[in-house]
Design a protein around this motif. Structure first.
Motif, PDB file in Angstrom:
ATOM      1  N   ALA A 345       0.828  -1.209   0.000  1.00  0.00           N
ATOM      2  CA  ALA A 345       0.000   0.000   0.000  1.00  0.00           C
ATOM      3  C   ALA A 345       0.861   1.258   0.000  1.00  0.00           C
ATOM      4  O   ALA A 345       0.582   2.230  -0.715  1.00  0.00           O
ATOM      5  CB  ALA A 345      -0.931  -0.008   1.214  1.00  0.00           C
ATOM      6  N   HIS A 346       1.922   1.234   0.792  1.00  0.00           N
ATOM      7  CA  HIS A 346       2.815   2.392   0.881  1.00  0.00           C
ATOM      8  C   HIS A 346       3.487   2.673  -0.457  1.00  0.00           C
ATOM      9  O   HIS A 346       3.620   3.836  -0.872  1.00  0.00           O
ATOM     10  CB  HIS A 346       3.856   2.128   1.962  1.00  0.00           C
ATOM     11  N   ARG A 347       3.895   1.613  -1.162  1.00  0.00           N
ATOM     12  CA  ARG A 347       4.524   1.809  -2.472  1.00  0.00           C
ATOM     13  C   ARG A 347       3.512   2.340  -3.480  1.00  0.00           C
ATOM     14  O   ARG A 347       3.837   3.200  -4.309  1.00  0.00           O
ATOM     15  CB  ARG A 347       5.113   0.492  -2.991  1.00  0.00           C
ATOM     16  N   MET A 348       2.276   1.857  -3.419  1.00  0.00           N
ATOM     17  CA  MET A 348       1.259   2.364  -4.337  1.00  0.00           C
ATOM     18  C   MET A 348       0.947   3.829  -4.055  1.00  0.00           C
ATOM     19  O   MET A 348       0.701   4.614  -4.974  1.00  0.00           O
ATOM     20  CB  MET A 348      -0.005   1.513  -4.242  1.00  0.00           C
ATOM     21  N   LEU A 349       0.976   4.217  -2.795  1.00  0.00           N
ATOM     22  CA  LEU A 349       0.788   5.635  -2.447  1.00  0.00           C
ATOM     23  C   LEU A 349       1.892   6.499  -3.033  1.00  0.00           C
ATOM     24  O   LEU A 349       1.662   7.661  -3.393  1.00  0.00           O
ATOM     25  CB  LEU A 349       0.760   5.799  -0.926  1.00  0.00           C
ATOM     26  N   SER A 350       3.094   5.961  -3.112  1.00  0.00           N
ATOM     27  CA  SER A 350       4.199   6.739  -3.661  1.00  0.00           C
ATOM     28  C   SER A 350       4.054   6.933  -5.164  1.00  0.00           C
ATOM     29  O   SER A 350       4.606   7.881  -5.729  1.00  0.00           O
ATOM     30  CB  SER A 350       5.535   6.052  -3.351  1.00  0.00           C
ATOM     31  N   ILE A 351       3.327   6.035  -5.805  1.00  0.00           N
ATOM     32  CA  ILE A 351       3.096   6.154  -7.251  1.00  0.00           C
ATOM     33  C   ILE A 351       1.877   7.017  -7.533  1.00  0.00           C
ATOM     34  O   ILE A 351       1.882   7.865  -8.433  1.00  0.00           O
ATOM     35  CB  ILE A 351       2.894   4.750  -7.867  1.00  0.00           C
ATOM     36  N   GLU A 352       0.844   6.803  -6.767  1.00  0.00           N
ATOM     37  CA  GLU A 352      -0.441   7.444  -7.024  1.00  0.00           C
ATOM     38  C   GLU A 352      -1.122   7.738  -5.697  1.00  0.00           C
ATOM     39  O   GLU A 352      -1.648   6.819  -5.057  1.00  0.00           O
ATOM     40  CB  GLU A 352      -1.305   6.511  -7.874  1.00  0.00           C
ATOM     41  N   PRO A 353      -1.107   8.977  -5.216  1.00  0.00           N
ATOM     42  CA  PRO A 353      -1.735   9.270  -3.933  1.00  0.00           C
ATOM     43  C   PRO A 353      -3.257   9.120  -4.017  1.00  0.00           C
ATOM     44  O   PRO A 353      -3.964   9.996  -4.494  1.00  0.00           O
ATOM     45  CB  PRO A 353      -1.322  10.714  -3.640  1.00  0.00           C
ATOM     46  N   LYS A 354      -3.741   7.974  -3.563  1.00  0.00           N
ATOM     47  CA  LYS A 354      -5.170   7.696  -3.506  1.00  0.00           C
ATOM     48  C   LYS A 354      -5.475   7.184  -2.112  1.00  0.00           C
ATOM     49  O   LYS A 354      -4.805   6.283  -1.611  1.00  0.00           O
ATOM     50  CB  LYS A 354      -5.576   6.660  -4.560  1.00  0.00           C
ATOM     51  N   SER A 355      -6.507   7.741  -1.503  1.00  0.00           N
ATOM     52  CA  SER A 355      -6.768   7.428  -0.104  1.00  0.00           C
ATOM     53  C   SER A 355      -7.077   5.953   0.121  1.00  0.00           C
ATOM     54  O   SER A 355      -6.873   5.440   1.216  1.00  0.00           O
ATOM     55  CB  SER A 355      -7.930   8.279   0.409  1.00  0.00           C
ATOM     56  N   GLU A 356      -7.545   5.244  -0.899  1.00  0.00           N
ATOM     57  CA  GLU A 356      -7.886   3.831  -0.699  1.00  0.00           C
ATOM     58  C   GLU A 356      -6.669   3.019  -0.275  1.00  0.00           C
ATOM     59  O   GLU A 356      -6.783   2.065   0.500  1.00  0.00           O
ATOM     60  CB  GLU A 356      -8.495   3.230  -1.965  1.00  0.00           C
ATOM     61  N   TYR A 357      -5.492   3.385  -0.769  1.00  0.00           N
ATOM     62  CA  TYR A 357      -4.282   2.671  -0.360  1.00  0.00           C
ATOM     63  C   TYR A 357      -3.983   2.930   1.118  1.00  0.00           C
ATOM     64  O   TYR A 357      -3.645   2.012   1.877  1.00  0.00           O
ATOM     65  CB  TYR A 357      -3.092   3.092  -1.216  1.00  0.00           C
ATOM     66  N   ALA A 358      -4.114   4.180   1.530  1.00  0.00           N
ATOM     67  CA  ALA A 358      -3.851   4.516   2.932  1.00  0.00           C
ATOM     68  C   ALA A 358      -4.926   3.947   3.845  1.00  0.00           C
ATOM     69  O   ALA A 358      -4.644   3.592   4.994  1.00  0.00           O
ATOM     70  CB  ALA A 358      -3.756   6.028   3.099  1.00  0.00           C
ATOM     71  N   ASP A 359      -6.164   3.859   3.371  1.00  0.00           N
ATOM     72  CA  ASP A 359      -7.226   3.266   4.180  1.00  0.00           C
ATOM     73  C   ASP A 359      -6.905   1.810   4.519  1.00  0.00           C
ATOM     74  O   ASP A 359      -7.087   1.363   5.655  1.00  0.00           O
ATOM     75  CB  ASP A 359      -8.563   3.329   3.426  1.00  0.00           C
TER      76      ASP A 359
END
Length: 653
Positions: A345-359
């Motif tokens: 999830a953290h790596r996906m946030l670094s590519i595309e800031p979308k709250s679903e990854y952080a959720d």
């Protein structure tokens, strides 16, 4: 070569001061890491021996004897070193640094002249290097040592371990690759892929990034490498009880990674692989690799993830099964799997800031990960069930993997040091930077410092987010500086109110799930957030058979459960009426200080009608008895002795 636009605040510039998390950070520093060092040195009488440090000393020539423990025992030492490095980066500790330096000296002596480093094959099977990648974890252990080295160099500036792993990585690069004389293989347990990316970022050596990409590209190709090496070994296997040398989905080797549509096999391996895939996609601009990450992310979180952020539905192979197959009582839900999901999830946030990854990152962190460690920091869950009946666990073989209480250590002790290294590095998961925007991914109180346009900026976060949904930010800037604060709106809230410097701020939630405030910030600017914290009656998808007719309670980031200590035995007899009022209240003296949820319930106890000892009968009446049900946060269960527990509770219509 493409590079990621996302940046991170160095861990040394982040200090956590948080009502919920500060105690866990203290535990890791003062209890967990020292305790695990003793466990790794076989100095905890009540814990199963580790042998890990002992193996390194034998390989280093300091002791004589045989290799003991699992084939991947080296990785426990590496993860301990990584956790120690994160602690040293955030606060000096001469005693801890001395222990780590001493361990690194032993590792240096254990390294072979050609750079190879693995105590199992050095001691026990010196002539069998790289002959059983499907099972024996050589590259997995290498990856964890690389991660430790990168972290230790960054924390202390001491390059000794980094130089060791660079020699090892160079050796690996001489063995594996697309060239005709090299092996076309890859490890059965992914880890080297993400570690090599870290080594590339630390050294700038592109060979390491290319080697990571090679391992990903080779996985699942034909002719199948695992079968070829099995034939060369004469059909021998290491783990005879699993017999998975040819079970390609087990290690995600059934298809090339870009063609995989569903999360298969061993859940930890899957999310470690996906973390490496996301890293490589970010650095190389590989759109097909990124799309594969998104496809598998969607399959995991929408069809194969538990409400607690746990993954891995069955004990056999510690693996995924099929869509919507999410049993709560026989689940595996390894702690390491949720930690790996957080990495992904953290790596996906670094590519595309979308709250679903952080959720999802938040869900796994506040529930399964902290559930994996007791409140004394000395006992751990490997498996994280959502329903426990001790009588069945102790007598029915299908529950052989379930423990009713946390253990001091494990023969396969991957989870305790994994928890330690994640919590020791927790500060690095709070914020991400992209295009002059600071994204708040986790609301964890403390201080963060960085530079922008040559100006020093400090962001102070005061948080009572976990229990009350309240957060305050205060900015200190050397000079007025323009940037955007992006504030994640968690998926569990039903409302959000914001004030900016004491004045109401009209909040607009973007499609990516963040509220963005773009302005020139000056010292003493402040933002106050308050998220509504309703108690949700969560329901499972209609195709999840195991949750049909049941509800789970969630308030804020916490999933709740019933425990026998509060509600008596036979939790399966409790029903929550659909219209019952749910009340949350603080209980400061319970389990370190938690909020409990109470509600009117009924107990469907018909025991009076069964006094004749009948097992089944046609004329029994259902005689509900009104009771009060008390729910505690799931992470806190099993801290008051053995007893029943359940997350999903029957709903009375």
């Amino acid at each position: 070569m493409a590079t990621s636009q996302t940046k991170f605040i160095p861990l040394r510039n982040i200090r956590i001061e948080d009502r919920f998390w500060s105690e866990y950070v203290r535990l890791v520093r003062e209890v967990v890491v020292p305790y695990q060092w003793r466990a790794l040195n076989d100095e905890v009488p009540e814990a199963e021996p580790s042998h890990a440090v002992h193996n390194f000393k034998i390989a280093a020539g300091q002791l004589s004897g045989n290799f003991e423990g699992m084939v991947f025992q080296d990785s426990d030492v590496a993860k301990w070193l990584e956790a120690a490095a994160y602690l040293l980066e955030t606060k000096p500790d001469p005693e801890l640094e001395s222990l780590a330096d001493g361990m690194i000296d032993i590792i240096a002596l254990a390294q072979q002249p050609d750079g190879y480093l693995n105590t199992y094959f050095t001691i026990k099977e010196p002539g069998q290097r790289w002959t059983n990648l499907a099972e024996c974890h050589e590259l997995y252990c290498a990856g964890h040592m690389i991660e430790a080295a990168v972290a230790y160099d960054r924390a202390t500036g001491k390059r000794k371990l980094l130089d060791i792993v660079c020699r090892f990585a160079d050796h690996i690069d001489s063995v594996f690759g697309p060239e005709p004389e090299k092996l076309k293989g890859y490890d059965g347990h992914q880890e080297i892929e993400l570690a090599l990316v870290k080594l590339y970022r630390a050294t700038g050596e592109e060979r390491y990034l290319k080697l990571s990409e090679f391992f990903l590209n080779q996985r699942g190709t034909r002719p199948h490498f695992y079968e070829q090496e099995w034939e060369k070994r004469g059909g021998t296997v290491h783990f005879k009880e699993l017999r998975m040398s040819h079970d390609y989905p087990y290690s995600q080797a059934h298809l090339p990674v870009r063609e995989q549509q569903t999360a298969e096999g061993h859940s930890v391996r899957a999310v470690y692989m996906l973390t490496g895939m996301a890293d490589v996609a970010a650095l190389t601009g590989d759109t097909r690799l990124l799309e594969a990450c998104k496809t598998l992310w969607g399959n995991i979180v929408s069809r194969r993830m538990y409400i607690t952020g746990a993954i891995g539905s069955q004990s056999y192979g510690e693996s995924f099964t099929s869509d919507y197959d999410l049993p709560g009582d026989t689940v595996y839900a390894e702690t390491c799997a949720s930690i790996g999901l957080i990495f992904f999830a953290h790596r996906m946030l670094s590519i595309e800031p979308k709250s679903e990854y952080a959720d999802v990152m938040e869900r796994a962190l506040y529930n399964t990960v902290v559930s994996g460690m007791s409140q004394d920091g000395k006992h751990f869950f490997y498996v994280n069930p959502l329903e426990v009946n001790p009588g069945a666990v102790h007598n029915n073989a299908i529950y052989h993997h379930i423990k009713t209480q946390r253990q001091g250590w494990f023969g396969c002790a991957c989870c305790p040091p994994n928890i330690a290294r994640l919590l020791a590095s927790l500060g690095s998961y709070i914020y991400t930077f992209r295009d002059r925007t600071v994204y708040t991914q986790l609301y964890i109180g403390g201080h963060a410092e960085w530079e922008l346009d040559g100006s020093s900026i400090t962001l102070e976060q005061q948080s009572d987010y976990a229990w009350e949904g309240k957060v305050q930010f205060r900015i200190t800037a050397a000079k007025p500086t323009a940037f955007t604060m992006a504030l994640r709106v968690p998926d569990w809230t039903d409302s959000v109110s914001i004030t900016l410097n004491g004045m109401p701020y009209a909040a607009f939630i973007g499609d990516n799930g963040y509220i963005e405030i773009n302005r020139v910030w000056s010292t003493n600017d402040r933002i106050e957030l308050e998220f509504g914290m309703p108690i949700h009656r969560m329901k499972g998808h209609p195709l999840v058979r195991h949750t049909a007719g049941r509800i789970a309670l969630q308030r804020g980031p916490f999933v709740y459960c019933l425990e026998e200590a509060d509600n008596g035995a036979s939790l399966h007899q409790l029903y929550i009426p659909r219209d019952s009022e749910l009340q949350a209240q603080s209980s400061k003296d319970l389990l370190g200080g938690v909020h409990v949820i109470t509600t009117e319930a009924v107990r469907g106890d018909t025991s009076d009608a069964w006094q004749d000892g009948a097992l089944y009968r046609k004329d029994a009446e259902w005689r509900p008895t009104p009771v009060t049900a008390t729910f505690i946060p799931y992470y806190a269960w099993a801290n008051r002795g053995e007893g029943e527990m359940t997350v999903w509770v029957k709903e009375l219509l």
